[in-house]
Design a protein around this motif. Structure first.
Motif, short mmCIF file in Angstrom:
data_model
loop_
_atom_site.label_atom_id
_atom_site.label_comp_id
_atom_site.label_asym_id
_atom_site.label_seq_id
_atom_site.Cartn_x
_atom_site.Cartn_y
_atom_site.Cartn_z
N GLU A 165 14.33 6.33 0.72
CA GLU A 165 13.02 5.98 1.29
C GLU A 165 11.88 6.58 0.46
O GLU A 165 10.84 5.96 0.26
N GLU A 189 11.54 4.39 -2.57
CA GLU A 189 10.87 3.13 -2.24
C GLU A 189 9.37 3.33 -2.10
O GLU A 189 8.57 2.49 -2.54
N GLU A 190 8.98 4.45 -1.52
CA GLU A 190 7.54 4.75 -1.37
C GLU A 190 6.88 4.92 -2.73
O GLU A 190 5.77 4.41 -2.97
N GLN A 229 7.91 3.59 -5.53
CA GLN A 229 7.88 2.28 -6.18
C GLN A 229 6.74 1.42 -5.63
O GLN A 229 6.09 0.69 -6.39
N GLU A 230 6.51 1.52 -4.34
CA GLU A 230 5.41 0.76 -3.73
C GLU A 230 4.07 1.23 -4.26
O GLU A 230 3.10 0.45 -4.36
N GLN A 231 3.98 2.52 -4.65
CA GLN A 231 2.75 3.09 -5.20
C GLN A 231 2.63 2.86 -6.71
O GLN A 231 1.68 3.31 -7.34
N ASN A 288 7.31 4.35 -10.03
CA ASN A 288 8.77 4.35 -10.13
C ASN A 288 9.23 5.26 -11.27
O ASN A 288 8.97 4.97 -12.45
#
Length: 499
Positions: free
Chosen positions: A24, A27-28, A30-32, A35
């Motif tokens: 998680e 993923e956070e 990567q969303e920002q 990565n």
């Protein structure tokens, strides 16, 4: 048993939960658009070991280091973390004032096991610990699987061998063993070069299973539609090179034997073989004694070592004794007075020495006596000389007694470390011995070699008088690193799959 199963299930659930949290976090990131797996390069200027070894040169200077987080202590607006790189650990002081609020908040989410880069200046804390005062911290790789809890570490030996990458992270002494392994092999190459030997490479895939008495691994070459073998030993090819005019050659490489596995044996192992024209097995004794004592001195700083509680002196001056005399010393049985197979079988029965029916000759029984009564008693370096011809198919016979050959094995700490010959260069004798091996194989001896007609052809071209030796490097490294099992000195020992 039920309690253990419940504990294992609980640990598995806990691990799955921790891994989910880490995914998680990824993923956070990567969303920002952050990565860490998209980073392709990081410009590290120094290692932790360089900084610690030369603190005066680095004090208050900017450096960039990188490594795996192995410890972390969050204290509000300032924190400490410790990273481990290729050679050392180093602490870093990380504060909100230096990084800024957003970067410091991100740093606090980093997990043990994450790989980070740190840029900052070198200083000592009030407790005199050399550290890096961080100005910038970069997440370079996200660890999605937690490392073992540091106080319990990775203790399960089976798991350590299967997951050597974790073993190296959690157990620094394991890393030191493999660093020493590399130094030992480097010193061996240096020594052989100084002695005028040329390093060569020979095939690992062969069409004839020869070179030693061992059960081979069999494979199939699809294009040639041909059964092939992983090499048992490079011996015959190295002797072909002596025929071809190279007077001194050696090879360090893998051999393969489809046999049992224990603390001394792995199906694939690293061996060194070396051959010198115009020399004999006495020269091989001198060279191997000098080689091992020199390598010990150059890597350990001493020739007096301790192996598994046994004090061993590797300084030159090693004992030399014939196999028959060693048996006589240990048992009182003198095989110089036992001349027939029937007499040897009778004394074996009297002394409780077992032998296979297909290996029931006087020579085979002499060898069984040695392995039963003598081998494990040879703690200090000892050359056992003059083996029976039946167990030495590639060795020159002794003039004084053609039932014996000019062969020795080196024993230290009750184990064999090397095997050497005055090489057989009589093509007629060699052909007849190959025939006997073929006969033994047909009778069910899976360790017997095959017929290598091309090698006989090479001997017919002419092999000069030659001395040759093989040394098991994994065993030698075990000795010099005080390692109990061969698996302790192999990065990736052979393991049976769990599923």
């Amino acid at each position: 048993m039920q309690e253990n199963n419940q504990n294992n299930q609980t640990e598995e659930l806990d691990m799955n939960h921790l891994m989910q949290i880490r995914r998680e976090k990824l993923e956070e990131l990567q969303e920002q658009g952050k990565n860490p797996f998209e980073i392709t390069k990081f410009n590290r200027t120094n290692t932790a070991g360089e900084i610690k070894a030369n603190y005066e040169a680095f004090e208050q200077k900017d450096v960039t280091v990188a490594g795996r987080i192995i410890a972390k202590r969050i204290m509000g607006k300032a924190s400490f973390c410790t990273i481990q790189d290729c050679d050392e650990k180093i602490q870093s002081y990380v504060s909100i004032n230096d990084l800024g609020e957003e970067s410091y908040k991100a740093f606090k989410t980093f997990d043990i096991g994450d790989i980070i880069g740190i840029t900052g200046f070198v200083f000592k804390t009030r407790t005199e610990e050399i550290s890096v005062h961080a100005k910038e911290v970069t997440l370079l790789s996200k660890s999605l699987r937690p490392l073992p809890e540091k106080f319990h570490g990775l203790k399960d030996m089976d798991l350590r061998y299967r997951q050597r990458y974790v073993d190296l992270i959690m157990n620094p002494e394991v890393k030191e063993t493999f660093i020493l392994r590399s130094k030992i092999i480097k010193e061996i190459r240096k020594f052989m070069d100084e002695q005028g030997y040329m390093e060569v490479e020979t095939p690992m895939l062969t069409t004839v299973a020869t070179g030693d008495a061992a059960r081979p691994f069999i494979t199939h070459h699809n294009t040639l539609d041909l059964e092939m073998y992983l090499r048992i030993a490079p011996e015959l090819n190295l002797k072909r090179l002596i025929v071809g005019g190279f007077d001194k050659v050696f090879e360090i490489g893998k051999n393969f034997r489809n046999e049992g596995m224990d603390i001394k044996h792995n199906p694939e192992f690293t061996n060194m073989e070396f051959y010198s024209a115009y020399e004999d097995y006495h020269d091989m004794m001198d060279l191997s004694e000098q080689l091992i004592s020199t390598v010990a001195k150059n890597t350990l700083g001493t020739t007096n070592i301790t192996y598994q509680g046994q004090e061993i002196d590797l300084a030159p001056g090693w004992k030399k004794i014939t196999m028959i005399d060693a048996i006589k010393e240990a048992t009182g049985v003198d095989f110089n007075t036992i001349n027939t197979d029937e007499e040897a079988q009778a004394i074996a029965k009297e002394k409780g020495v077992e032998y296979e029916e297909i290996k029931n000759t006087r020579g085979h029984i002499i060898n069984e006596f040695f392995e039963t009564f003598v081998e494990e008693t040879l703690i200090q370096p000892t050359f056992i000389m003059d083996y029976p011809v039946e167990v030495s198919p590639l060795t020159k016979r002794k003039k004084e007694d053609p039932r014996l050959v000019e062969r020795f094995e080196l024993f230290i700490g009750g184990r064999e470390y090397g095997n050497a010959y005055s090489e057989l260069n009589d093509p007629i004798d060699q052909y007849e011995r190959f025939l006997k091996q073929v006969e033994a194989k047909e009778k069910g001896d899976e360790e017997a070699g095959g017929m290598d007609e091309d090698f006989v052809n090479a001997l017919e071209i002419g092999l000069p008088p030659t001395g040759g030796m093989g040394i098991g490097l994994d065993r030698l490294i075990m000795l010099l690193t005080d390692s109990a099992s061969i698996r302790d000195v192999l990065f990736f020992p052979t393991m049976k799959p769990l599923n």
